[in-house]
Design a protein around this motif. Structure first.
Motif, PDB file in Angstrom:
ATOM      1  N   MET A  66       0.844  -1.198   0.000  1.00 37.41           N
ATOM      2  CA  MET A  66       0.000   0.000   0.000  1.00 37.41           C
ATOM      3  C   MET A  66       0.875   1.243   0.000  1.00 37.41           C
ATOM      4  O   MET A  66       1.754   1.397   0.853  1.00 37.41           O
ATOM      5  CB  MET A  66      -0.901   0.000   1.238  1.00 37.41           C
ATOM      6  N   PRO A  67       0.696   2.134  -0.974  1.00 38.56           N
ATOM      7  CA  PRO A  67       1.513   3.348  -0.992  1.00 38.56           C
ATOM      8  C   PRO A  67       1.153   4.268   0.173  1.00 38.56           C
ATOM      9  O   PRO A  67       0.029   4.269   0.652  1.00 38.56           O
ATOM     10  CB  PRO A  67       1.197   3.989  -2.336  1.00 38.56           C
ATOM     11  N   GLU A  68       2.125   5.023   0.599  1.00 36.26           N
ATOM     12  CA  GLU A  68       1.949   5.947   1.699  1.00 36.26           C
ATOM     13  C   GLU A  68       2.106   7.379   1.207  1.00 36.26           C
ATOM     14  O   GLU A  68       2.685   7.622   0.155  1.00 36.26           O
ATOM     15  CB  GLU A  68       2.991   5.695   2.793  1.00 36.26           C
ATOM     16  N   VAL A  69       1.600   8.307   2.000  1.00 36.57           N
ATOM     17  CA  VAL A  69       1.800   9.728   1.745  1.00 36.57           C
ATOM     18  C   VAL A  69       2.727  10.246   2.828  1.00 36.57           C
ATOM     19  O   VAL A  69       2.469  10.053   4.012  1.00 36.57           O
ATOM     20  CB  VAL A  69       0.464  10.499   1.786  1.00 36.57           C
ATOM     21  N   HIS A  70       3.822  10.872   2.444  1.00 37.84           N
ATOM     22  CA  HIS A  70       4.754  11.482   3.388  1.00 37.84           C
ATOM     23  C   HIS A  70       4.679  12.986   3.222  1.00 37.84           C
ATOM     24  O   HIS A  70       4.918  13.514   2.134  1.00 37.84           O
ATOM     25  CB  HIS A  70       6.179  10.995   3.139  1.00 37.84           C
ATOM     26  N   ILE A  71       4.320  13.661   4.304  1.00 36.33           N
ATOM     27  CA  ILE A  71       4.129  15.116   4.266  1.00 36.33           C
ATOM     28  C   ILE A  71       5.243  15.780   5.057  1.00 36.33           C
ATOM     29  O   ILE A  71       5.483  15.447   6.214  1.00 36.33           O
ATOM     30  CB  ILE A  71       2.762  15.507   4.854  1.00 36.33           C
ATOM     31  N   ARG A  72       5.911  16.715   4.410  1.00 36.84           N
ATOM     32  CA  ARG A  72       6.890  17.569   5.082  1.00 36.84           C
ATOM     33  C   ARG A  72       6.201  18.908   5.311  1.00 36.84           C
ATOM     34  O   ARG A  72       5.744  19.537   4.367  1.00 36.84           O
ATOM     35  CB  ARG A  72       8.119  17.799   4.211  1.00 36.84           C
TER      36      ARG A  72
END
Length: 162
Positions: free
Chosen positions: A116-122
């Motif tokens: 499952m792809p993830e979202v990484h937020i900076r």
């Protein structure tokens, strides 16, 4: 309050004994009040807070890397990679990337936690919450279930591999 100035037999020496009964009575009343009031004030809602540990995350190619910061005039700036993107284009791009990731694993039935792809937020330190919250909402509308934040550990802390 009255003060005794001597005994009846003629001593003119004032008494030096203090009547401590009112003091003890007041202290007992205060103790009872605090024993009743403290549990009412300290009552909390039980929640399970996450244990924070800095762990090195592997960046997979199917993950979506976003950077969010506050812009001029109380606006939000969202970047996909290095290119700025608005919320409508972000939603369309996120849906397309999630559909491609699902197709690559052979359908939604074959999708696991590892694939499952993830979202990484900076997020910048001065970024308003509405910018980060809006980005999270957009990515959840697109279908991403795992949203993480990329942060920098404080100086002097050690990073352990898990």
């Amino acid at each position: 309050m009255a003060m005794s100035v001597g005994k009846e037999d003629g001593d003119d020496v004032p008494m030096s004994d203090i009547n401590t009964t009112p003091l003890v009575d007041v202290m007992l009343v205060l103790l009872i009040i605090f024993l009743i009031a403290i549990p009412v004030v300290v009552e909390t809602v039980p929640i399970a807070l996450p244990k924070t540990a800095y762990e090195v995350r592997e960046t997979k190619p199917e993950n979506v890397e976003l950077t969010v910061r506050g812009g001029p005039g109380d606006t939000c700036e969202v970047y996909l990679g290095m290119t700025p993107i608005d919320s409508t284009a972000l939603l369309d791009t996120a849906v397309a990337r999630l559909e491609k990731a699902i197709a690559d694993v052979g359908g939604a039935d074959n999708l696991t936690d590892e694939t499952m792809p993830e979202v990484h937020i900076r997020g910048d330190v001065g970024t308003p919450y509405k910018c980060i919250g809006g980005t999270i909402f957009t990515m959840q509308r697109a279908g991403f279930a795992r949203v993480g934040f990329v942060s920098e550990p404080p100086p002097g802390s050690t990073v352990t591999r898990m």
